[in-house]
Design an enzyme around this catalytic site. Structure first.
Site, PDB file in Angstrom:
ATOM      1  N   ILE A  55       1.805 -13.206   3.388  1.00  0.00           N
ATOM      2  CA  ILE A  55       0.807 -12.332   4.006  1.00  0.00           C
ATOM      3  C   ILE A  55      -0.556 -13.023   4.036  1.00  0.00           C
ATOM      4  CG2 ILE A  55      -0.370 -10.089   3.846  1.00  0.00           C
ATOM      5  CD1 ILE A  55       2.279  -8.984   2.625  1.00  0.00           C
ATOM      6  N   THR A  94      -5.354  -4.894   0.708  1.00  0.00           N
ATOM      7  CA  THR A  94      -4.112  -4.346   1.292  1.00  0.00           C
ATOM      8  C   THR A  94      -2.929  -4.703   0.386  1.00  0.00           C
ATOM      9  OG1 THR A  94      -3.792  -6.342   2.610  1.00  0.00           O
ATOM     10  CG2 THR A  94      -4.905  -4.509   3.694  1.00  0.00           C
ATOM     11  N   ALA A  95      -3.228  -5.129  -0.852  1.00  0.00           N
ATOM     12  CA  ALA A  95      -2.140  -5.586  -1.742  1.00  0.00           C
ATOM     13  C   ALA A  95      -1.742  -4.468  -2.703  1.00  0.00           C
ATOM     14  CB  ALA A  95      -2.571  -6.851  -2.466  1.00  0.00           C
ATOM     15  N   ARG A  96      -2.465  -4.331  -3.799  1.00  0.00           N
ATOM     16  CA  ARG A  96      -2.199  -3.249  -4.746  1.00  0.00           C
ATOM     17  C   ARG A  96      -3.524  -2.785  -5.339  1.00  0.00           C
ATOM     18  NH1 ARG A  96       1.929  -2.640  -2.548  1.00  0.00           N
ATOM     19  NH2 ARG A  96       4.036  -2.652  -3.401  1.00  0.00           N
ATOM     20  N   ASP A 128      -6.603  -0.093   1.637  1.00  0.00           N
ATOM     21  CA  ASP A 128      -5.349   0.545   2.065  1.00  0.00           C
ATOM     22  C   ASP A 128      -4.524   0.977   0.857  1.00  0.00           C
ATOM     23  OD1 ASP A 128      -3.404   1.312   4.049  1.00  0.00           O
ATOM     24  OD2 ASP A 128      -2.213  -0.454   3.507  1.00  0.00           O
ATOM     25  N   GLU A 156      -2.043   5.808  -6.926  1.00  0.00           N
ATOM     26  CA  GLU A 156      -1.779   6.494  -5.649  1.00  0.00           C
ATOM     27  C   GLU A 156      -0.897   7.717  -5.880  1.00  0.00           C
ATOM     28  OE1 GLU A 156      -0.126   3.798  -2.734  1.00  0.00           O
ATOM     29  OE2 GLU A 156      -1.770   2.386  -2.990  1.00  0.00           O
ATOM     30  N   HIS A 166      -2.244   3.613   2.521  1.00  0.00           N
ATOM     31  CA  HIS A 166      -1.153   2.653   2.308  1.00  0.00           C
ATOM     32  C   HIS A 166      -0.290   2.509   3.578  1.00  0.00           C
ATOM     33  CE1 HIS A 166       1.329   0.672  -1.132  1.00  0.00           C
ATOM     34  NE2 HIS A 166       1.558   0.055   0.022  1.00  0.00           N
ATOM     35  N   GLY A 192      -0.133  -0.422   5.382  1.00  0.00           N
ATOM     36  CA  GLY A 192       0.023  -1.842   5.714  1.00  0.00           C
ATOM     37  C   GLY A 192       1.271  -2.156   6.516  1.00  0.00           C
ATOM     38  N   SER A 193       2.400  -1.611   6.089  1.00  0.00           N
ATOM     39  CA  SER A 193       3.658  -1.942   6.770  1.00  0.00           C
ATOM     40  C   SER A 193       4.092  -0.844   7.736  1.00  0.00           C
ATOM     41  CB  SER A 193       4.757  -2.175   5.728  1.00  0.00           C
ATOM     42  OG  SER A 193       4.917  -1.019   4.920  1.00  0.00           O
TER      43      SER A 193
END
Ligand code: DGY
Length: 321
Positions: free
Chosen positions: A160, A238-240, A264, A269, A287, A289-290
């Site tokens: 990524i 956008t990772a964690r 994101d 969460e 969240h 991203g995907s």
């Protein structure tokens, strides 16, 4: 004829994935997208051979040890796997698979989206439009900062990170990265390697996090590290979520040390730190991203490939344990 094995999912999946599971297996889906306690997961998975979870499901040792003995494989609908206690899974002889690769483009795209949203003050612009108070173009209204020519620092140069680097270069950004070691020649997407994280921070007008969450990276972006960013830097995650110390980032957003952030992902969460909601210089996404149909379908298919392989006695392609 032998009865098909039972595969259980904790959440609804893109339609093509649910159809495949329903055709190939006895399939029990998590039809209300509920969060399962270890107890509820045990009941939901009774008699199952395969379990498909997401990064929103915590499979700690307690949850893993309360799964029925029939379970042979857990596939997570994610590339990240910090929500699964791999040691506990290995100790029970469970195979665990994930879905790397297929979400690279979508996640890199949303990273660029957040870089632009944060630097171009999209949250404030959107608020103006939704309030119906926009009174036409003003030469000095909501001036953001241009990303062309700015320095992007990428922490974590996996798939990524590299895809973000190549997109950012096409926007005219100068890209550097920090990683445990430089990526192989020809794989750096035109980004320069910075051997120390501190060195990267001091030259990042925009800092974007792309490393996995591990005990070592938890709280990586803390107050002393934020202090090393250039004044007015922009932070993207956008990772964690737990890669960032929220208290430190929020203080920096309030003081202007960090001029804007695009987030994101969040610690704890979906119960993110509510102070983010009050900061106009933060652009927030849930969240996503995907979250394209293509990518989420590909993730589901890859997770099912892993289940298929284990239940057929073959080695899965992406096996974590
Ligand atoms: C991942 O794949 O890890 C994404 O964050 C979705 O959970």
């Amino acid at each position: 004829m032998d009865k098909k094995p039972l595969v259980v999912a904790t959440r609804r999946l893109p339609r093509a994935c649910e159809e495949r599971l329903a055709t190939d297996y006895l399939f029990r889906m998590g039809d209300d997208d509920a969060n399962y306690s270890a107890e509820a997961l045990k009941a939901h998975t009774e008699g199952a051979a395969g379990l498909l979870v997401t990064s929103a499901d915590t499979l700690d040792a307690t949850a893993i040890n309360s799964l029925p003995d029939t379970i042979r494989v857990v596939a997570t609908f994610s590339v990240g796997y910090e929500h699964i206690d791999l040691e506990a899974a290995a100790a029970r002889g469970l195979k665990v698979c994930n879905t790397p690769g297929v979400l690279t483009a979508a996640t890199a795209d949303i990273t660029l989206f957040l870089i632009l949203a944060a630097t171009r003050r999209a949250r404030e612009g959107q608020a103006l439009m939704l309030a119906g108070t926009w009174n036409g173009l003003r030469p000095t209204q909501l001036l953001g900062s241009q990303i062309t020519g700015k320095r992007l620092g990428i922490v974590g140069m996996g798939r990524i990170g590299r895809a973000v680097a190549s997109r950012a270069r096409s926007f005219g950004m100068e890209v550097s990265y920090h990683n445990r070691r430089p990526v192989a020649e020809g794989m750096d997407a035109g980004a320069s390697y910075v051997p120390s994280l501190e060195g990267l921070l001091s030259q990042s007008d925009v800092l974007s996090l792309h490393c996995p969450l591990t005990p070592e990276t938890k709280g990586l972006l803390n107050a002393p590290r934020i202090a090393q960013l250039p004044d007015g830097a922009v932070v993207i995650n956008t990772a964690r979520g737990p890669l960032i110390d929220d208290n430190a980032l929020i203080a920096a957003l309030l003081s202007g040390k960090v001029s804007a952030a695009g987030l994101d992902v969040y610690a704890n969460e979906p119960n993110l730190d509510q102070r983010y909601l009050t900061l106009e210089n933060v652009f927030l996404l849930p969240h996503l991203g995907s979250a394209t149909l293509e990518t989420r379908t590909a993730m589901g298919m890859l997770a099912i490939d892993g289940i298929d392989a284990v239940l057929a006695g073959r080695p899965p392609l992406h096996c974590l344990v």
